[in-house]
Design an enzyme around this catalytic site. Structure first.
Site, PDB file in Angstrom:
ATOM      1  N   GLU A   3     -11.296  52.168 -33.632  1.00  0.00           N
ATOM      2  CA  GLU A   3     -10.542  53.063 -32.781  1.00  0.00           C
ATOM      3  C   GLU A   3      -9.984  54.266 -33.172  1.00  0.00           C
ATOM      4  O   GLU A   3     -10.633  54.825 -34.131  1.00  0.00           O
ATOM      5  CB  GLU A   3      -9.198  52.104 -32.339  1.00  0.00           C
ATOM      6  N   LYS A  56     -13.087  58.074 -29.202  1.00  0.00           N
ATOM      7  CA  LYS A  56     -13.760  57.384 -30.396  1.00  0.00           C
ATOM      8  C   LYS A  56     -14.864  58.140 -30.704  1.00  0.00           C
ATOM      9  O   LYS A  56     -15.822  57.527 -31.500  1.00  0.00           O
ATOM     10  CB  LYS A  56     -14.215  55.880 -30.236  1.00  0.00           C
ATOM     11  N   ARG A 106     -25.642  45.817 -35.560  1.00  0.00           N
ATOM     12  CA  ARG A 106     -25.696  45.363 -34.328  1.00  0.00           C
ATOM     13  C   ARG A 106     -26.243  46.295 -33.401  1.00  0.00           C
ATOM     14  O   ARG A 106     -26.583  45.911 -32.073  1.00  0.00           O
ATOM     15  CB  ARG A 106     -24.411  44.530 -33.804  1.00  0.00           C
ATOM     16  N   ARG A 149       1.548  51.296 -11.512  1.00  0.00           N
ATOM     17  CA  ARG A 149       0.286  50.909 -11.596  1.00  0.00           C
ATOM     18  C   ARG A 149       0.328  49.138 -11.685  1.00  0.00           C
ATOM     19  O   ARG A 149       1.117  48.787 -12.459  1.00  0.00           O
ATOM     20  CB  ARG A 149      -0.753  51.230 -12.747  1.00  0.00           C
TER      21      ARG A 149
END
Ligand SMILES: [Zn+2]
Length: 268
Positions: A3, A56, A106, A149
C-alpha cells in the site's frame, strides 16, 4: 498487497540509490508484465532523472520516457549490486552500476512505458483520488469524501478514486485506532469520529513509512529487506488474538471480498 507506505518506502530508496544513474539495457524475461505498455520496454535507456509515486504506482522518469510500475499482489522491485535472478524474476534493468530487478511470483504486477504526455492521459483516465499525506488532504477534504455516503467506511477508505493508496491493512488499522467498526456506513460517522479517523489515517501511514512498511505477505523493500511495521499492527492478521486495548478477541469477517479485522468490543 503493498500500500502507500510500502510503495513510498521503495520510492524513497530508489531516489537515494538509483537517481542519476543510467539504464544501459533492459532484459524482458516475461512479456506478460509489460503486455499493455504502449512503448516497448527495450526502448527505456538513459539517465534516471526523477522518481515519483502516485497512489500505489511507482513512476521512474528515464530520459524522455516514464516507467510506470504497479507491484499489485506480489511484485518486488529490488536493487542488486550483483545480479541474482530467481524463477520469479520478470524484468532486469542493467544500470551503469548495479541492477534493478522486478520479481513477481504471481504475475499480477505490471510495468508500462509512457511518454510524459501519455502518462498524464493515463493518470487522468485512472482518476486516482486525493493523496492522504498531501497538503490537499485536509479535514474538510475528508469530510467531503465521507459526504453522507451509504458505502461502508472501510470500503470507502479503500476506494482508490476517493483516497489513493490505502488498502486492506491501513484501512482496518486506522479504524481500530479510531474505535470505529469497519461495517459502519460512512454517513453514520459523527463529526468527532470523522476527525479521529482523519488523524488516525495520517498518523498510521506516517508511522508505517518510518518503519519501511509492513511485510504482511511477500513485500520487500528495495534492498530485499522486510518492512518493520508488522509488530505495530493492532488488528490486521490477528484473528482470535487478544485486543491490545480491551483484551477481547479480534474478529475477522469478509467485507467486499476482503478479510477484515476488528475488535467487536471496543470498536463501535
Ligand atoms: Zn478491543
Amino acid at each position: 498487497m503493498p500500500e502507500l507506505p510500502e510503495v513510498e518506502t521503495i520510492k524513497r530508496e530508489l531516489e537515494r540509490e538509483i537517481k542519476g544513474r543510467t539504464i544501459i539495457k533492459v532484459k524482458n524475461l516475461d512479456a506478460k508484465v509489460s503486455k499493455d505498455s504502449p512503448i516497448s520496454l527495450e526502448k527505456v535507456k538513459g539517465r534516471i532523472r526523477e522518481i515519483k509515486r502516485r497512489a500505489k504506482l511507482l513512476l521512474i522518469f528515464v530520459d524522455s520516457l516514464v516507467l510506470v510500475i504497479h507491484l499489485k499482489l506480489t511484485g518486488q522491485l529490488l536493487y542488486q549490486k550483483k545480479l541474482q535472478k530467481d524463477k520469479s524474476t520478470r524484468i532486469v534493468f542493467y544500470l551503469n552500476r548495479g541492477f534493478l530487478v522486478f520479481n513477481d511470483p504471481r504475475r499480477f504486477g505490471f510495468i508500462k512505458v509512457f511518454t510524459e504526455k501519455q502518462l498524464k492521459d493515463y493518470l487522468q483516465k485512472v482518476d486516482y483520488g486525493i493523496e492522504p499525506l498531501s497538503k490537499k488532504f485536509t479535514l474538510d477534504a475528508f469530510k467531503k469524501i465521507i459526504d453522507n455516503r451509504e458505502t461502508k467506511i472501510k470500503q470507502l477508505l479503500m476506494d482508490q478514486s476517493k483516497i489513493a493508496g490505502i488498502g486492506n491493512v491501513y484501512s482496518v488499522e486506522s479504524l481500530f485506532e479510531s474505535r470505529i467498526l469497519p461495517t459502519r456506513t460512512a454517513k453514520s460517522l459523527n463529526e468527532k469520529e470523522i476527525t479521529t479517523l482523519y488523524k488516525a489515517l495520517r498518523k498510521i501511514l506516517i508511522k508505517a513509512i518510518k518503519y519501511k512498511g509492513a511485510s504482511v505477505d511477500t513485500y520487500l523493500d528495495l534492498y530485499g529487506k522486510k518492512g518493520k511495521m508488522v509488530p505495530f499492527l493492532k488488528v490486521y492478521g490477528r484473528e482470535g488474538k487478544p485486543c491490545f486495548r480491551c483484551k477481547g478477541k479480534i474478529k475477522r469477517i469478509m467485507l467486499g471480498g476482503r478479510g477484515t479485522y476488528f475488535c467487536p468490543s471496543c470498536q463501535k
